[in-house]
Design an enzyme around this catalytic site. Structure first.
Site, mmCIF file in Angstrom:
data_model
loop_
_atom_site.group_PDB
_atom_site.id
_atom_site.type_symbol
_atom_site.label_atom_id
_atom_site.label_comp_id
_atom_site.label_asym_id
_atom_site.label_seq_id
_atom_site.Cartn_x
_atom_site.Cartn_y
_atom_site.Cartn_z
ATOM 1 N N HIS A 1 2.318 3.497 -9.005
ATOM 2 C CA HIS A 1 2.115 2.079 -9.338
ATOM 3 C C HIS A 1 3.299 1.549 -10.153
ATOM 4 O O HIS A 1 3.780 0.445 -9.933
ATOM 5 C CB HIS A 1 0.809 1.881 -10.109
ATOM 6 C CG HIS A 1 -0.410 2.282 -9.332
ATOM 7 N ND1 HIS A 1 -0.578 1.938 -8.008
ATOM 8 C CD2 HIS A 1 -1.509 3.010 -9.670
ATOM 9 C CE1 HIS A 1 -1.742 2.433 -7.581
ATOM 10 N NE2 HIS A 1 -2.311 3.094 -8.563
ATOM 11 N N TRP B 1 -11.830 -1.933 -7.907
ATOM 12 C CA TRP B 1 -12.569 -1.658 -9.164
ATOM 13 C C TRP B 1 -13.331 -0.346 -9.074
ATOM 14 O O TRP B 1 -13.683 0.240 -10.096
ATOM 15 C CB TRP B 1 -13.554 -2.792 -9.475
ATOM 16 C CG TRP B 1 -12.933 -4.106 -9.862
ATOM 17 C CD1 TRP B 1 -13.017 -5.279 -9.179
ATOM 18 C CD2 TRP B 1 -12.160 -4.396 -11.041
ATOM 19 N NE1 TRP B 1 -12.328 -6.277 -9.838
ATOM 20 C CE2 TRP B 1 -11.795 -5.764 -10.983
ATOM 21 C CE3 TRP B 1 -11.720 -3.637 -12.132
ATOM 22 C CZ2 TRP B 1 -11.029 -6.386 -11.971
ATOM 23 C CZ3 TRP B 1 -10.952 -4.259 -13.126
ATOM 24 C CH2 TRP B 1 -10.616 -5.609 -13.030
ATOM 25 N N LEU C 1 10.359 -20.313 -5.174
ATOM 26 C CA LEU C 1 9.291 -19.507 -4.549
ATOM 27 C C LEU C 1 7.975 -19.597 -5.322
ATOM 28 O O LEU C 1 7.962 -19.503 -6.545
ATOM 29 C CB LEU C 1 9.761 -18.043 -4.517
ATOM 30 C CG LEU C 1 8.758 -17.012 -4.005
ATOM 31 C CD1 LEU C 1 8.615 -17.104 -2.494
ATOM 32 C CD2 LEU C 1 9.179 -15.601 -4.403
ATOM 33 N N ASP D 1 0.825 -1.213 0.000
ATOM 34 C CA ASP D 1 0.000 0.000 0.000
ATOM 35 C C ASP D 1 0.860 1.264 0.000
ATOM 36 O O ASP D 1 1.982 1.261 0.505
ATOM 37 C CB ASP D 1 -0.916 -0.026 1.245
ATOM 38 C CG ASP D 1 -2.082 0.938 1.116
ATOM 39 O OD1 ASP D 1 -2.368 1.392 -0.007
ATOM 40 O OD2 ASP D 1 -2.702 1.238 2.149
HETATM 41 C C1 IPE Z 1 -5.457 -2.649 -0.265
HETATM 42 O O1 IPE Z 1 -5.081 -1.318 -0.415
HETATM 43 C C2 IPE Z 1 -5.437 -3.333 -1.593
HETATM 44 C C3 IPE Z 1 -4.124 -3.488 -2.207
HETATM 45 C C4 IPE Z 1 -2.992 -3.186 -1.652
HETATM 46 C C5 IPE Z 1 -4.111 -4.041 -3.527
HETATM 47 P P1 IPE Z 1 -6.163 -0.164 -0.517
HETATM 48 O O2 IPE Z 1 -5.430 1.108 -0.655
HETATM 49 O O3 IPE Z 1 -7.146 -0.474 -1.572
HETATM 50 O O4 IPE Z 1 -6.876 -0.280 0.898
HETATM 51 P P2 IPE Z 1 -7.817 0.748 1.671
HETATM 52 O O5 IPE Z 1 -8.965 1.020 0.758
HETATM 53 O O6 IPE Z 1 -7.034 1.968 1.946
HETATM 54 O O7 IPE Z 1 -8.199 0.012 2.897
HETATM 55 C C1 IPE Z 2 -1.564 0.327 -3.378
HETATM 56 O O1 IPE Z 2 -1.333 1.692 -3.366
HETATM 57 C C2 IPE Z 2 -1.836 -0.216 -4.772
HETATM 58 C C3 IPE Z 2 -3.230 -0.588 -5.021
HETATM 59 C C4 IPE Z 2 -4.179 -0.584 -4.143
HETATM 60 C C5 IPE Z 2 -3.562 -1.017 -6.383
HETATM 61 P P1 IPE Z 2 -2.510 2.733 -3.375
HETATM 62 O O2 IPE Z 2 -2.887 3.004 -4.796
HETATM 63 O O3 IPE Z 2 -3.623 2.270 -2.529
HETATM 64 O O4 IPE Z 2 -1.823 4.023 -2.764
HETATM 65 P P2 IPE Z 2 -2.418 4.965 -1.621
HETATM 66 O O5 IPE Z 2 -2.805 4.095 -0.483
HETATM 67 O O6 IPE Z 2 -3.578 5.677 -2.226
HETATM 68 O O7 IPE Z 2 -1.298 5.884 -1.285
HETATM 69 MG MG MG Z 3 -4.018 2.445 -0.559
#
Ligand code: IPE
Ligand code: IPE
Ligand code: MG
Length: 246
Positions: free
Chosen positions: A38, A70, A132, A21
């Site tokens: 990303h 999504w 792995l 995240d």
């Molecule tokens: C969780 O991260 C999903 C992934 C890392 C793919 P999010 O950024 O979507 O989670 P929330 O919405 O902050 O809980």
């Molecule tokens: C995690 O990073 C990647 C996905 C959930 C796809 P985020 O896109 O959630 O990044 P933040 O949490 O908004 O910084």
């Molecule tokens: Mg996030």
């Protein structure tokens, strides 16, 4: 001594799960678009996969795209899917070289065709690798996973193949997407958020949780090693007393 040198190789977690995240915030902090985060997150994935394999971790399961994701702006969703397609394609050679077996869990039929195809291709090409096991959680929802397991078992009961009394935890677990894999002993979440976000709810029942403020694009194998060291310092009691487990 580096973190890696301090790790007890006889006490490695077999399975590590990661909630990657913070990509968006990382990019925003640099005055860039979220998608830039990303793209840089892929570099972290590459390094962590290599680092985990090198150490001898058996299973690494990465939360790559949640069912809830999504709902993000269409532009971001499309960019992530395209990144996934190009990354899968580019990384196959490296996965082969590192003996990594690719796997995926989630509602994979939700993925765009091109993405699904690229994923199937990478999974079949790496299927005979013995190192792995790298599992990508895609369009993944843990509650969704539990419901589909319940449906599978219900169908077997309806057809007379199974008696309700035969259903136990082991059977339920075998019907999750992760059936056949050991449960993660260590769950890492980056970006300073203290939540699980619908990830592996059943499987982490007794996992050790590790949270770090680092944003995912800044996370590297040394950070993974630091988390493993922290894990190795903990006493896992599984409901027993300290005296019992020692
Ligand atoms: C969780 O991260 C999903 C992934 C890392 C793919 P999010 O950024 O979507 O989670 P929330 O919405 O902050 O809980
Ligand atoms: C995690 O990073 C990647 C996905 C959930 C796809 P985020 O896109 O959630 O990044 P933040 O949490 O908004 O910084
Ligand atoms: Mg996030």
């Amino acid at each position: 001594m580096s973190y890696k040198d301090q790790i007890d190789l006889l006490k490695l977690p077999r399975h590590i799960a990661v909630i990657m995240d913070g990509n968006g915030r990382w990019a925003k902090g640099k005055g860039k678009l979220r998608v830039f985060g990303h793209h840089n997150g892929v570099l972290s994935v590459r390094d962590v996969v290599e680092g985990a394999g090198e150490l001898g971790i058996e299973y690494l399961t990465l939360y790559t795209f949640s069912a809830e994701n999504w709902s993000r702006p269409k532009f971001e969703v499309i960019a992530i899917m395209e990144l996934l397609i190009s990354t899968l394609n580019k990384e196959i050679a490296k996965l082969m070289k590192n003996n990594v077996r690719l796997n995926a869990i989630g509602d994979l039929n939700m993925l765009p065709d091109k993405c699904h195809k690229e994923l199937d291709n990478a999974i079949s090409k790496t299927a005979a690798n013995t190192g792995l096991v790298l599992t990508l959680a895609l369009s993944y929802s843990s509650r969704g996973e539990i419901v589909q397991a319940a449906k599978k078992l219900a169908a077997k009961v309806q057809s007379g193949e199974l008696q309700p009394a035969d259903i136990d935890e082991k059977m339920f677990e075998d019907n999750l997407y992760t059936g056949g894999m050991p449960n993660p002993e260590l769950l890492i979440r980056t970006s300073g958020e203290y939540r699980i976000s619908n990830y592996l709810l059943w499987q982490i029942a007794y996992a050790e949780l590790y949270f770090t403020a680092k944003l995912w694009p800044d996370f590297r194998r040394e950070d993974l090693y630091e988390a493993i060291l922290d894990f190795q310092k903990r006493e896992r009691r599984f409901g027993m007393t300290s005296e019992q487990v020692n």
